[in-house]
Design an enzyme around this catalytic site. Structure first.
Site, mmCIF file in Angstrom:
data_model
loop_
_atom_site.group_PDB
_atom_site.id
_atom_site.type_symbol
_atom_site.label_atom_id
_atom_site.label_comp_id
_atom_site.label_asym_id
_atom_site.label_seq_id
_atom_site.Cartn_x
_atom_site.Cartn_y
_atom_site.Cartn_z
ATOM 1 N N TYR A 9 0.815 -1.217 0.000
ATOM 2 C CA TYR A 9 0.000 0.000 0.000
ATOM 3 C C TYR A 9 0.849 1.267 0.000
ATOM 4 O O TYR A 9 0.406 2.304 -0.464
ATOM 5 C CB TYR A 9 -0.917 0.031 1.228
ATOM 6 C CG TYR A 9 -2.176 -0.777 1.083
ATOM 7 C CD1 TYR A 9 -2.132 -2.157 0.964
ATOM 8 C CD2 TYR A 9 -3.415 -0.153 1.076
ATOM 9 C CE1 TYR A 9 -3.293 -2.902 0.848
ATOM 10 C CE2 TYR A 9 -4.575 -0.884 0.964
ATOM 11 C CZ TYR A 9 -4.512 -2.256 0.847
ATOM 12 O OH TYR A 9 -5.663 -2.977 0.723
ATOM 13 N N LYS A 38 3.695 -15.284 3.154
ATOM 14 C CA LYS A 38 3.939 -16.063 1.934
ATOM 15 C C LYS A 38 5.451 -16.303 1.883
ATOM 16 O O LYS A 38 6.149 -15.921 0.933
ATOM 17 C CB LYS A 38 3.414 -15.275 0.710
ATOM 18 C CG LYS A 38 3.431 -16.040 -0.589
ATOM 19 C CD LYS A 38 2.397 -17.165 -0.683
ATOM 20 C CE LYS A 38 2.568 -17.964 -1.963
ATOM 21 N NZ LYS A 38 1.743 -19.195 -1.985
ATOM 22 N N ASP A 92 -2.278 -18.457 1.223
ATOM 23 C CA ASP A 92 -3.247 -19.198 0.400
ATOM 24 C C ASP A 92 -3.930 -20.290 1.219
ATOM 25 O O ASP A 92 -5.143 -20.499 1.140
ATOM 26 C CB ASP A 92 -2.583 -19.771 -0.872
ATOM 27 C CG ASP A 92 -1.247 -20.449 -0.619
ATOM 28 O OD1 ASP A 92 -0.721 -20.354 0.514
ATOM 29 O OD2 ASP A 92 -0.708 -21.078 -1.556
ATOM 30 N N ASP A 119 -6.092 -7.189 4.221
ATOM 31 C CA ASP A 119 -7.215 -6.602 3.485
ATOM 32 C C ASP A 119 -8.086 -7.705 2.902
ATOM 33 O O ASP A 119 -9.303 -7.719 3.056
ATOM 34 C CB ASP A 119 -6.676 -5.698 2.359
ATOM 35 C CG ASP A 119 -7.794 -5.101 1.531
ATOM 36 O OD1 ASP A 119 -8.773 -4.610 2.123
ATOM 37 O OD2 ASP A 119 -7.691 -5.122 0.293
ATOM 38 N N ASP A 150 -11.967 -9.406 4.446
ATOM 39 C CA ASP A 150 -13.226 -9.477 3.696
ATOM 40 C C ASP A 150 -13.770 -10.907 3.710
ATOM 41 O O ASP A 150 -14.968 -11.126 3.865
ATOM 42 C CB ASP A 150 -13.019 -9.050 2.223
ATOM 43 C CG ASP A 150 -13.327 -7.568 2.008
ATOM 44 O OD1 ASP A 150 -13.184 -6.783 2.969
ATOM 45 O OD2 ASP A 150 -13.713 -7.202 0.891
HETATM 46 C C1 IPM Z 1 -10.265 -1.560 3.727
HETATM 47 C C2 IPM Z 1 -10.524 -1.022 2.351
HETATM 48 C C3 IPM Z 1 -9.370 -0.086 1.989
HETATM 49 C C4 IPM Z 1 -8.088 -0.891 2.025
HETATM 50 C C5 IPM Z 1 -9.547 0.623 0.626
HETATM 51 C C6 IPM Z 1 -10.833 1.418 0.581
HETATM 52 C C7 IPM Z 1 -8.367 1.489 0.291
HETATM 53 O O1 IPM Z 1 -10.657 -2.060 1.452
HETATM 54 O O2 IPM Z 1 -10.208 -0.765 4.683
HETATM 55 O O3 IPM Z 1 -10.161 -2.784 3.863
HETATM 56 O O4 IPM Z 1 -7.759 -1.563 1.039
HETATM 57 O O5 IPM Z 1 -7.410 -0.872 3.056
HETATM 58 MG MG MG Z 2 -10.656 -3.996 2.313
#
Ligand code: IPM
Ligand code: MG
Length: 362
Positions: A147, A196, A228, A252, A256
């Site tokens: 990032y 990884k 993975d 990240d 999710d």
């Molecule tokens: C998160 C989001 C952010 C990230 C984006 C919006 C830049 O996906 O907070 O997980 O990738 O960190």
């Molecule tokens: Mg995210």
């Protein structure tokens, strides 16, 4: 009775409506526990681009720094249709979020993925996989890695080449690892460090430093897992995880995935912390422009983020417990937003969900 100053960044998409509900809940906390919360609304993301031409101004950073904590909704728009995405990458909404994380040194991102028993039916996993449920804390490094590494897009011999670099220093790894082990001590004393290391140098250093830190925590079990494999294990046997410690990009993606198995991404809160008590609190999900302004969004992730703010930045544990209990109570009482709805429950909108939770804090 105490007075707390909270910077509020509603942001874009569903941001304003979910933050409104979190404030409703905080106002109820203030009333019941005799505190005062003063709010200062700040612009970030697309909302800031529309006014200032940039996603985050220095004035906004300064105002955020002065607050006791920052409560945020979500930023960003539809990447194919919104004019914000015609701008150069460093002036798009997400750049504001990355800039504030870096400017406030918010290197430790805590994302709890907990399955409420009431939401078992909303969980996409089979019953035997869910087993006794799961309670995972993802500790994501937030100010390093891909990032924030150098990047460029250029032409080499007439062909486009794009490059992103993944850099970690041992100090960056050590401070997040310490956070991971510290929090594991307050939980089930297990850290799964995800990397990884079979491919990446940065992961090999990660593993080495995490092992060094682990030697200071003999009471905490450490295991290493390749990313993975971790993605697979999360849907194969989520109950095995306690603290998942990982770098920015892996965190990240895995967070999710973890949020989805709690029933909905609308349930996952987060805290981004620096070395002090200060923090920025936001749901882990995005701005969902497709449902913005329709009273459909689930405000629970933001409300639970506000609870984390009470706990970590304001030192109000009892109040944080009360908010978390109220959320559980509302689920027990059968109220659901659209994303977590199942047969036999009552479907409610964003504002009603906020009101129902606030009412349960007495
Ligand atoms: C998160 C989001 C952010 C990230 C984006 C919006 C830049 O996906 O907070 O997980 O990738 O960190
Ligand atoms: Mg995210």
């Amino acid at each position: 009775m105490k007075n707390y100053h909270i910077a509020v960044i509603p942001g874009d998409g569903i941001g304003p409506e979910i933050v409104r509900e979190a404030r409703k809940v905080l106002d109820q906390v203030a009333k019941v526990y005799h505190h005062t919360f003063t709010y200062e609304e700040l612009l970030m993301g697309g909302a800031s681009i529309d006014v200032h031409g940039v996603p985050l101004t220095d004035e906004t950073i300064a105002a955020a720094k002065k607050a006791d904590a920052v409560l945020m909704g979500s930023i960003g728009g539809d990447t194919t249709t919104s004019p914000w995405y015609q701008l150069p990458a460093d002036r798009r909404p997400e750049a504001g979020l990355l800039k504030i994380r870096k400017a406030l040194n918010l290197f430790a991102n805590l994302r709890p993925a907990y399955l409420y028993t009431e939401l078992r039916k909303a969980c996409p996993l089979r019953d035997e996989v869910i087993g006794d449920g799961f309670d995972i804390l993802i500790m994501r490094e937030l100010t390093g890695g891909l990032y924030f590494g150098d990047r460029s897009t250029r032409q080499v011999d007439g062909k486009w080449v794009a490059e992103d670099t993944l850099t970690y220093s041992e100090d960056e790894i050590r401070r997040i690892a310490v956070r991971g082990f510290e929090v594991a001590r307050k939980r089930r004393r297990k850290v799964t460090s995800v990397d990884k290391a079979n491919v990446l140098d940065s992961s090999r250093l990660w593993r080495k430093i995490v092992e060094e830190v682990a030697s200071d925590y003999p009471d905490v079990t450490l295991e290493h897992m390749l990313v993975d494999n971790c993605a697979m294990q999360l849907v194969r046997d989520p109950g095995q995880f306690d603290v998942v410690l990982t770098e920015n990009m892996f965190g990240d993606i895995l967070s999710d995935e973890a949020s989805m198995i709690t029933g909905s991404i609308g349930m996952l809160s987060s805290a981004s912390l620096n070395e002090t008590r200060f923090g920025l609190y936001e749901p882990s999900h995005g701005s969902a422009p497709d449902i913005a302004g329709k009273n459909l969004a689930n405000p629970i992730a933001t409300i639970l983020s506000a609870a984390m703010m009470l706990r970590y930045s304001l030192d109000l544990d009892q109040e944080a417990d009360a908010v978390e209990k109220a959320v559980k109570q509302v689920l027990q009482d059968g109220y659901r937003t659209r994303d977590i709805f199942s047969e036999g429950c009552e479907k409610v909108g964003t504002d009603r969900m906020g009101t129902l939770i606030a009412q349960r804090i007495q």
